[in-house]
Design an enzyme around this catalytic site. Structure first.
Site, PDB file in Angstrom:
ATOM      1  N   ASP A   2     -29.195  23.626  15.767  1.00 30.97           N
ATOM      2  CA  ASP A   2     -28.875  24.623  16.787  1.00 30.97           C
ATOM      3  C   ASP A   2     -28.825  26.000  16.145  1.00 30.97           C
ATOM      4  OD1 ASP A   2     -28.623  22.760  18.856  1.00 30.97           O
ATOM      5  OD2 ASP A   2     -26.548  22.329  18.328  1.00 30.97           O
ATOM      6  N   LYS A 171     -21.301  19.869   6.114  1.00 31.37           N
ATOM      7  CA  LYS A 171     -21.399  21.241   5.618  1.00 31.37           C
ATOM      8  C   LYS A 171     -20.120  22.016   5.894  1.00 31.37           C
ATOM      9  CE  LYS A 171     -24.837  21.906   8.395  1.00 31.37           C
ATOM     10  NZ  LYS A 171     -25.887  22.570   9.194  1.00 31.37           N
ATOM     11  N   ASP A 196     -28.382  29.138  10.179  1.00 27.87           N
ATOM     12  CA  ASP A 196     -27.970  30.297  10.971  1.00 27.87           C
ATOM     13  C   ASP A 196     -26.503  30.644  10.773  1.00 27.87           C
ATOM     14  OD1 ASP A 196     -27.074  27.968  12.456  1.00 27.87           O
ATOM     15  OD2 ASP A 196     -26.716  29.322  14.149  1.00 27.87           O
TER      16      ASP A 196
END
Length: 248
Positions: A2, A171, A196
């Site tokens: 995403d 993460k 991102d």
């Protein structure tokens, strides 16, 4: 995934071309996500419905990373799980028994339906000696109506009740990145992490020794936000469309 390949269910311009060029060039790659709700097959179908063709075998989730970690720690162990099919399937595949009777671990993952009774059971089991594991530290997740409390927020509540801090597998833990590298037979010195988010993607890539690329098509979308962090990505690009010509 995403904010890099899709944004609000719509492919980021250039995402399809990037995937196609990686496949044509024979480059090994994985699409990583901290979302533990879905199985790789589920995510493949969801991406396909959005217009992106990513094989299930090229998807690696925090649920899978958690299963890999638990298998390395205690093969054929047991766990009490709060989560969805992505997590329970991954644990079943490594031979774990899912139980609320003296489990080796309490494993907390993402779900859109956190149940207070299940959270209470988890807290009692942790107080009784079960080890506390979380798939990822994200405190909020997106929805069409606004943010949703996510795994990290629920973990904080359980920690407050028990005094036990969880081990977060996803993460920015570089463990997830190293497991991903092993899956595709890659080495950190010849691998690029594209993400991102500065606080998860870039940080995990940096700590795992990868070259990092931040794309401004998702959560971190301005250079002002980038400058707030004490570390920097190797490259900053508007989107994955700017990376297509990198692939040879």
């Amino acid at each position: 995934m995403d904010g890099v390949l899709v944004h609000e269910g719509v492919p980021v311009p250039g995402a399809n071309k990037l995937i196609e060029k990686l496949q044509e060039a024979g480059k090994a790659f994985l699409v990583l996500t901290n979302n533990s709700i879905y199985t790789p097959r589920d995510l493949h179908a969801r991406l396909k419905n959005s217009g992106l063709s990513v094989p299930a075998e090229n998807i690696y989730t925090s649920a899978m990373a958690t299963a890999d970690f638990l298998h390395s720690q205690r093969p054929k162990g047991s766990a009490y799980v709060i989560g969805e099919a992505g997590l329970t399937t991954a644990l079943h595949e490594i031979g774990f028994v899912l139980t609320d009777y003296r489990p080796d671990y309490v494993v907390l993952g993402e779900t859109r339906r956190y149940d207070f009774g299940a959270i209470t059971t988890a807290a009692r089991l942790i107080k009784g000696g079960s080890r506390f594991i979380c798939t990822n530290p994200d405190t909020t997740g997106p929805s069409l109506e606004g943010i949703l409390p996510a795994c990290g927020a629920v973990a904080a509540m359980i920690t407050a009740a028990t005094g036990s801090e969880p081990y977060f597998v996803g993460k920015p833990n570089p463990l997830m990145m190293r497991n991903a590298l092993r899956r595709i037979g890659a080495h950190s010195e010849s691998t690029v992490m594209i993400g991102d988010r500065m606080d998860t993607d870039v940080l995990s890539g940096l700590e795992a020794g990868l070259e990092t690329v931040l794309v401004l098509s998702g959560v971190t979308d301005t250079m002002e936000e980038v400058e707030r962090y004490p570390f920097r990505p190797n490259h900053v690009k508007d989107s994955v469309a700017d990376l297509i010509d990198w692939i040879e």
